[in-house]
Motif scaffolding. Sequence first.
Motif, PDB file in Angstrom:
ATOM      1  N   GLY A 188      -6.932  -4.536   3.382  1.00 51.42           N
ATOM      2  CA  GLY A 188      -6.522  -5.763   4.072  1.00 51.42           C
ATOM      3  C   GLY A 188      -5.845  -6.653   3.088  1.00 51.42           C
ATOM      4  O   GLY A 188      -5.238  -7.481   3.686  1.00 51.42           O
ATOM      5  N   PHE A 189      -5.907  -6.517   1.827  1.00 48.87           N
ATOM      6  CA  PHE A 189      -5.173  -7.267   0.980  1.00 48.87           C
ATOM      7  C   PHE A 189      -4.791  -6.552  -0.395  1.00 48.87           C
ATOM      8  O   PHE A 189      -5.747  -5.768  -0.866  1.00 48.87           O
ATOM      9  CB  PHE A 189      -5.879  -8.653   0.634  1.00 48.87           C
ATOM     10  CG  PHE A 189      -7.171  -8.433  -0.046  1.00 48.87           C
ATOM     11  CD1 PHE A 189      -7.269  -8.721  -1.539  1.00 48.87           C
ATOM     12  CD2 PHE A 189      -8.482  -8.035   0.735  1.00 48.87           C
ATOM     13  CE1 PHE A 189      -8.383  -8.286  -2.115  1.00 48.87           C
ATOM     14  CE2 PHE A 189      -9.547  -7.766  -0.085  1.00 48.87           C
ATOM     15  CZ  PHE A 189      -9.630  -8.017  -1.379  1.00 48.87           C
ATOM     16  N   VAL A 206      -3.256 -11.263  -1.161  1.00 49.82           N
ATOM     17  CA  VAL A 206      -1.878 -11.326  -0.631  1.00 49.82           C
ATOM     18  C   VAL A 206      -2.180 -10.366   0.526  1.00 49.82           C
ATOM     19  O   VAL A 206      -2.591  -9.162   0.522  1.00 49.82           O
ATOM     20  CB  VAL A 206      -0.875 -10.294  -1.470  1.00 49.82           C
ATOM     21  CG1 VAL A 206       0.465 -10.238  -0.726  1.00 49.82           C
ATOM     22  CG2 VAL A 206      -0.769 -11.335  -2.652  1.00 49.82           C
ATOM     23  N   PRO A 207      -1.835 -10.716   1.796  1.00 52.61           N
ATOM     24  CA  PRO A 207      -2.287  -9.861   3.081  1.00 52.61           C
ATOM     25  C   PRO A 207      -1.412  -8.387   3.042  1.00 52.61           C
ATOM     26  O   PRO A 207      -0.079  -8.431   2.497  1.00 52.61           O
ATOM     27  CB  PRO A 207      -1.519 -10.695   3.967  1.00 52.61           C
ATOM     28  CG  PRO A 207      -1.532 -12.129   3.582  1.00 52.61           C
ATOM     29  CD  PRO A 207      -1.275 -11.930   1.989  1.00 52.61           C
ATOM     30  N   GLU A 208      -2.083  -7.547   3.025  1.00 53.34           N
ATOM     31  CA  GLU A 208      -1.651  -5.942   2.999  1.00 53.34           C
ATOM     32  C   GLU A 208      -1.390  -5.401   4.473  1.00 53.34           C
ATOM     33  O   GLU A 208      -1.669  -6.181   5.335  1.00 53.34           O
ATOM     34  CB  GLU A 208      -2.516  -5.249   2.329  1.00 53.34           C
ATOM     35  CG  GLU A 208      -1.902  -5.011   0.826  1.00 53.34           C
ATOM     36  CD  GLU A 208      -0.772  -3.922   0.872  1.00 53.34           C
ATOM     37  OE1 GLU A 208      -0.525  -3.366   1.967  1.00 53.34           O
ATOM     38  OE2 GLU A 208      -0.186  -3.877   0.051  1.00 53.34           O
TER      39      GLU A 208
END
Lengths: 285, 285
Positions: B156-157, B166-168
Motif C-alpha cells: 500500500g505504501f 508514499v503511495p505504492e
Amino acid sequence: MTIDLGTYSAFLFDFDGSLWTGDAFYDGALEFLDQLSEHGRDIVIVSNTSTATGAELEALLAEGGVDAGLSALTVVDIVGTALVEEVGRCAVRVCGTDALRRACEAAGHTVVPLHDRRRADALLVGLDPTFSYRDLEVAARRIADGERFFVTNDDGFHPGPAGAPVPETGAIASAIRRVVNVKPRVIGKPDARIFSAALTLVGARAAAAIMIGDNLTTDIDGAAALGITTAWISHGTALPHPIAHRPDFVSPTIRGLLDIVDAAPIGPIESPIAARAPSSRAAGS
Amino acid sequence: MTIDLGTYSAFLFDFDGSLWTGDAFYDGALEFLDQLSEHGRDIVIVSNTSTATGAELEALLAEGGVDAGLSALTVVDIVGTALVEEVGRCAVRVCGTDALRRACEAAGHTVVPLHDRRRADALLVGLDPTFSYRDLEVAARRIADGERFFVTNDDGFHPGPAGAPVPETGAIASAIRRVVNVKPRVIGKPDARIFSAALTLVGARAAAAIMIGDNLTTDIDGAAALGITTAWISHGTALPHPIAHRPDFVSPTIRGLLDIVDAAPIGPIESPIAARAPSSRAAGS
C-alpha cells in the motif's frame, strides 16, 4: 405479489444503474415515473452522486424532457449538514468538484484546498475527475496526520455510456485507505441521512415509502434500516446467501417492477402527502 | 537466541522500511551490512520497488558510499520472465515507469501504452507517479474487457522522507480493483519468484538463507514459504494473533538484530557460496 399503489405515497429511486443506463433511460423507467405521477405519488431520486446537487439533476432531467414532477436529492445536498452533525462547523479539506466545495461553504464550513498547507479538521473525498497520484499522496498524509476521513459515498463505479464502468468515489477512497489503513465515514447511501432527508422532503413516513434500486448495500440495506419497503432491480444477478436484508420485491428489470405495480385498487394513501417545501432540500433534513 | 553466522551463507534484506527509512539508513543498518561483508556472507537486497532495477539500486547505493559488495534484486528484474511463465510472450499494456516498460520489452513482450486502442493480453500495473483518474478509468475498462490483471506488488505504501507514507502500487491496484472487482496476480513478494531469483543469484539453498524485513506478509510469509529463515523488524508492533507464519527472529529495530548476530563461533558454511553470475539477474531465475 404486486406493488400496491394504495400502500405507498412516496417512491424513492436510485438513478445511475436503476433509472439511467449511463447514456439512456432503461426500458420502462419513464413510463414508471409517468404512471406514479398520474396517480399523485411523490417521486424522489435519491442519488449518491457527488458531482451535482439534486436541483442540478432535476434541471438536467427537465432539459431532457422528463417532467414527472419529481424531486432529486444527492449526497451533495446533505453533506454540509452531515459534517456539522459529525464535527460541527469546521475547516474541511475537499477533494472533489466545485459542487462539493460550494455545498460545504453553504453549510458554514471553511473549505481548505487539498494541497493547502493549513491544517483542517476533516478531509472530504468525492468523485474528482482530475484526481492524481499527487492528490492521493497528499490526502493520505493529511489523514495520517489526524484529519478525519469522510467520503461522500463508497460506490466503486457507476455505469457510463455503453455500460462501461466509470470509477466512483469508493475507488479513490480505496486507494487512500490502502495507504493509511483508516476507514472513511460514509455520508451517502447506505447511511440513513439521505433517506431521512428524502422522506422529509415529501413528508412521508418510512412505512409509506418504497426504495427502488440496483445496489443491495447502498439502496436496499440502507433503506431497509429505516423501515422503508425495498425493491431490487437485479439485472439478472442472483441474491447472495447469506444476505443482510432480503428485498421485499425483486425483478431483473425496472420494466418488470413497473409491470407489477397494481394501480387498480387504489385506496386512501396511508400517509398524507405533505406540501412540498423546496427550501427543505437545502436544509438537508 | 542468536543469528549464527555459521548457519547462513546468504542474507536477504528488504530495503524500504527495513534498511532505509525513506531518507536515511536505519541505525545499525550499514554496520550490519559491513559485518556480513567482512565475514564473506552474500548480501542481496530483495525489493518490491517497481521503479528501478536491482542494478540501478546498486548504483544508487554505491553513489551514496555503500560498498558492502551487495547485490540488489527488484520486481523489475523478474517481471518479464514472470509474465512469460504466466501468459507466454505477449502484448502487455503497462501502467508504470519506463523501467517497467523496458523490462517487459527485454523479455520479448510487446509493450502497449496504457491509452492505446490496441487490445493487449495483460495489463501490468506498477508504481506510477503520474497516475490519474483517467488512467484508472482506462485500466478498469481494459480489465473489464478481459485483459489479465497483474501488479508488480501489492504494497500500500513505502516510507518516504520523514517517514511519511508514499503511495505504492497496491494503492493504485486497490482503486482499479474497486471498480472492476477483479483480484490482480502479484509478481513481487510474497510470491516465491523473487526469493528464488535471489537464492539463485548467490547460489544459496533456502536452508542457508535468512530474510530480514519489516513486512509480515511480503517479507516473512513470502520467504518462509520457501523454507528460508526469517527475521522480522517489528518497529515496535506486536505480532498479530493468529499469525500465518511466526518469524524465527523478532526485533523492534535492525540494530537489535545486528546485536544478536553471533560472529564468534564461525564454523564452515553449510552451503558453498557460488561465484556470482551477474548475467543471472537479467534471466530472473
